[in-house]
Design a protein around this motif. Structure first.
Motif, short mmCIF file in Angstrom:
data_model
loop_
_atom_site.label_atom_id
_atom_site.label_comp_id
_atom_site.label_asym_id
_atom_site.label_seq_id
_atom_site.Cartn_x
_atom_site.Cartn_y
_atom_site.Cartn_z
N ARG A 1 0.90 -1.00 -0.04
CA ARG A 1 -0.08 -0.04 -0.11
C ARG A 1 1.02 1.28 0.07
O ARG A 1 2.09 1.30 0.50
CB ARG A 1 -0.87 0.07 1.18
CG ARG A 1 -1.71 -1.26 1.56
CD ARG A 1 -2.97 -1.00 0.51
NE ARG A 1 -3.93 -2.16 0.66
CZ ARG A 1 -4.93 -2.32 -0.14
NH1 ARG A 1 -5.38 -1.40 -1.10
NH2 ARG A 1 -5.76 -3.45 -0.12
N ASP A 2 0.48 2.39 -0.66
CA ASP A 2 1.12 3.50 -0.73
C ASP A 2 0.28 4.60 -0.02
O ASP A 2 -0.88 4.41 0.72
CB ASP A 2 1.65 3.83 -2.01
CG ASP A 2 0.53 4.19 -2.87
OD1 ASP A 2 -0.60 4.01 -2.66
OD2 ASP A 2 0.87 4.30 -4.26
N HIS A 3 0.51 6.12 -0.15
CA HIS A 3 -0.08 7.03 0.28
C HIS A 3 -1.39 7.17 -0.21
O HIS A 3 -2.28 8.17 0.28
CB HIS A 3 0.64 8.39 -0.04
CG HIS A 3 0.94 8.57 -1.50
ND1 HIS A 3 1.93 7.94 -2.32
CD2 HIS A 3 0.19 9.62 -2.23
CE1 HIS A 3 1.66 8.49 -3.40
NE2 HIS A 3 0.83 9.53 -3.57
N LEU A 4 -1.73 6.87 -1.27
CA LEU A 4 -3.23 6.95 -1.97
C LEU A 4 -4.14 6.01 -1.75
O LEU A 4 -4.08 4.86 -2.51
CB LEU A 4 -2.91 7.19 -3.49
CG LEU A 4 -4.00 7.72 -4.54
CD1 LEU A 4 -4.43 9.11 -4.13
CD2 LEU A 4 -3.62 7.54 -5.96
N HIS B 1 -6.42 14.52 -7.07
CA HIS B 1 -6.04 15.87 -6.37
C HIS B 1 -7.13 16.88 -6.61
O HIS B 1 -8.20 16.60 -7.22
CB HIS B 1 -4.70 16.27 -6.86
CG HIS B 1 -4.75 16.87 -8.32
ND1 HIS B 1 -4.65 16.01 -9.38
CD2 HIS B 1 -4.90 18.04 -8.90
CE1 HIS B 1 -4.97 16.64 -10.63
NE2 HIS B 1 -4.96 18.05 -10.23
N GLU C 1 -1.76 12.15 -10.16
CA GLU C 1 -2.61 11.31 -9.23
C GLU C 1 -3.93 12.31 -8.93
O GLU C 1 -3.97 13.57 -8.88
CB GLU C 1 -1.85 10.85 -8.15
CG GLU C 1 -0.91 9.83 -8.39
CD GLU C 1 -0.38 9.17 -7.07
OE1 GLU C 1 -0.22 9.92 -5.82
OE2 GLU C 1 0.56 8.18 -7.45
N TYR D 1 4.05 12.17 -7.54
CA TYR D 1 2.81 11.86 -8.09
C TYR D 1 2.26 12.90 -9.07
O TYR D 1 1.05 12.91 -9.42
CB TYR D 1 1.84 11.74 -6.77
CG TYR D 1 1.79 13.27 -5.94
CD1 TYR D 1 0.94 14.35 -6.56
CD2 TYR D 1 2.25 13.54 -4.99
CE1 TYR D 1 0.86 15.77 -5.76
CE2 TYR D 1 2.32 15.00 -4.32
CZ TYR D 1 1.64 15.71 -4.60
OH TYR D 1 1.52 16.98 -4.02
N ARG E 1 -5.83 4.34 -4.83
CA ARG E 1 -5.24 3.57 -5.75
C ARG E 1 -5.82 2.75 -6.72
O ARG E 1 -5.90 2.98 -7.95
CB ARG E 1 -3.95 3.06 -5.14
CG ARG E 1 -3.11 2.55 -6.02
CD ARG E 1 -2.19 3.38 -6.82
NE ARG E 1 -1.42 4.09 -6.05
CZ ARG E 1 -0.81 5.17 -6.58
NH1 ARG E 1 -0.78 5.47 -8.07
NH2 ARG E 1 0.09 6.04 -5.84
#
Length: 476
Positions: A283-286, A432, A430, A381, A289
């Motif tokens: 998993r990442d910050h988004l 936003h 990404e 991003y 995703r």
């Protein structure tokens, strides 16, 4: 060749001076010189063969690149629409031309070296190569492409072929490994292993591939698979001390898990290939995703035929706007709730070409505003380049701005300049907010915030190239 020959000539001159002390008085010592000379002749022949091989390599390389550049320059954008071609262009200019430079440096080739030095200032650097590799991995994730498919170049809709060699695949895996991205490292090292097992030749060895792959799957928590790979490595290199130590450590860890009841006794080990389904991508910050990538793959909500039947096309004159009465806009319903429309042929080819011509010299890496400091900065991003064109730059910009005002019915009095965005291989922005989340934004012409963003899409990728495409954006 001149430089190497001078070094050899110096060697020949030094030898007599070094043995001048009464060698002529000893046939025995002179016979030693005979054999020395024979060794020098053999060395000279090897040098000549090396030069021939070097020139043959350069000739072959030049022929290959000649054919490749003829193809790429005939349709640059179409050629770069294939992400593998874009990655290999960056890699070639970052690595292979430098390797050729080092090869030619063995000789004095002033014309070529002057030319390559002249152009080298425009070559991509290491960051470009790494960025392109990450872009390929980003496309791999977004479109769920197996490394074998991506590296073979079997992508839908491409006009030019492009593929990665086993060494290219190793470089991809190594870049991910160096970034501690063991998920992608495992995928690409597995492809290296598959290619080597199939008999493909390359500079990378089977031992290297097994070494990197075993460590990456270990970092992903797969002890059994790591042990299987290390056992194979040890079977190839029985004296590989680090591998032996790692294997012993893994076996102790697995035994302890069994003793502690965390695992059952494993079934007989078999070496299984790593695929996209083997491990869950970290998993990442988004948080959006998966939804975001599904939309890129065209897996969004499907409209029913009943709802679709209520979508229409029309000519839009925006309340009998005089300019739109003469040239009404083609308006097409894209979605019913919320109501989304698309305007077709909003820009002419001449206008798009002129805007592209104006923007290209001033394109720069797109930035974002840091939410804490408010300072503009680059971010991973947002991977694109952009240029800002005001109405004063060219009459076509003013004409496009006027058209946007006519179509939207909104005043551009406080609008920002036209932003031209260009997305390269794997380019993206990404999800936003387009409005400013800071209470005061010094870029605004008057107090207030963005109300709307109007996007003109110059083109769409005709293949899997980027997560965006060239667009012209006006916010107001």
């Amino acid at each position: 060749m001149t430089l190497s020959f001078l070094v050899l000539a110096m060697t020949l001159c030094i030898l007599p001076g070094g043995v001048r002390a009464e060698i002529y008085t000893s046939i025995g010592q002179m016979t030693d010189l005979i054999f020395r000379e024979r060794e020098l002749v053999q060395s000279l022949k090897e040098y000549i063969q090396t030069e021939k091989s070097r020139l043959a390599f350069v000739k072959s390389w030049a022929g290959k690149l000649d054919a490749l550049t003829q193809l790429s320059t005939s349709d640059p954008e179409g050629y770069l629409a294939h992400p593998v071609n874009a990655y290999k262009l960056l890699k070639r200019l970052n690595m292979e031309w430098s390797e050729l430079e080092n090869l030619v440096l063995q000789d004095v080739s002033n014309g070529f070296l002057a030319n390559i030095l002249l152009h080298k200032q425009f070559f991509p650097d290491e960051e470009d190569k790494i960025g392109a590799a990450k872009a390929l991995m980003r496309l791999q994730d977004t479109y769920k492409l197996d490394s074998e498919i991506l590296s073979s170049g079997k992508l839908p809709g491409v006009r030019h072929n492009g593929f990665l060699t086993v060494d290219d695949c190793f470089d991809m895996g190594k870049i991910a490994y160096d970034e501690e991205d063991h998920y992608h490292s495992a995928l690409w090292m597995q492809e290296v292993l598959r290619r080597l097992d199939a008999g493909e030749d390359g500079a990378v060895s089977l031992s290297e591939a097994l070494d990197y792959l075993s460590f990456s799957v270990y970092q992903l928590g797969d002890l059994h698979r790591s042990a299987e790979l290390i056992r194979r490595l040890v079977s190839i290199e029985p004296s590989h001390q680090r591998a032996l130590g790692n294997l012993n450590h893994l076996e102790m860890m697995m035994s302890k898990k069994i003793e502690d009841g965390e695992e059952m006794h494993p079934s007989p080990a078999t070496e299984r290939p790593v695929t996209l389904e083997t491990y869950e991508r970290p998993r990442d910050h988004l948080p959006e995703r998966e939804t975001y990538e599904a939309l890129c793959r065209g897996e969004g909500v499907r409209m029913t035929e009943q709802r679709r039947s209520r979508l229409f096309c029309r000519y839009q004159d925006r309340g009998r706007n005089p300019r739109l009465l003469l040239a009404p806009m083609k308006e097409e319903d894209e979605w019913d709730n919320p109501h989304i429309v698309r305007y077709l042929d909003a820009l002419s080819q001449t206008e798009m070409d002129r805007i592209k011509e104006l923007a290209k010299p001033v394109l720069a890496r797109a930035t974002v505003r840091d939410p804490v400091s408010g300072v503009l900065t680059v971010a991973n991003y947002r991977v694109s380049k952009s240029a800002w064109l005001g109405d004063e730059v060219d009459p076509i910009i003013a004409r496009v701005s006027q058209r946007i005002e006519d179509v939207t019915g909104l005043s551009l009095e406080t609008a920002e300049s036209l932003q031209v965005a260009n997305y390269g291989v794997g380019g993206q922005y990404e999800p936003h907010f387009d409005f400013s989340r800071r209470p005061f934004d010094i870029t605004l012409k008057v107090d207030g915030n963005r109300l709307a963003t109007y996007l003109n899409y110059k083109d769409e990728p005709d293949a899997i190239k980027s997560l965006g495409s060239g667009n012209l954006e006006t916010s107001f």
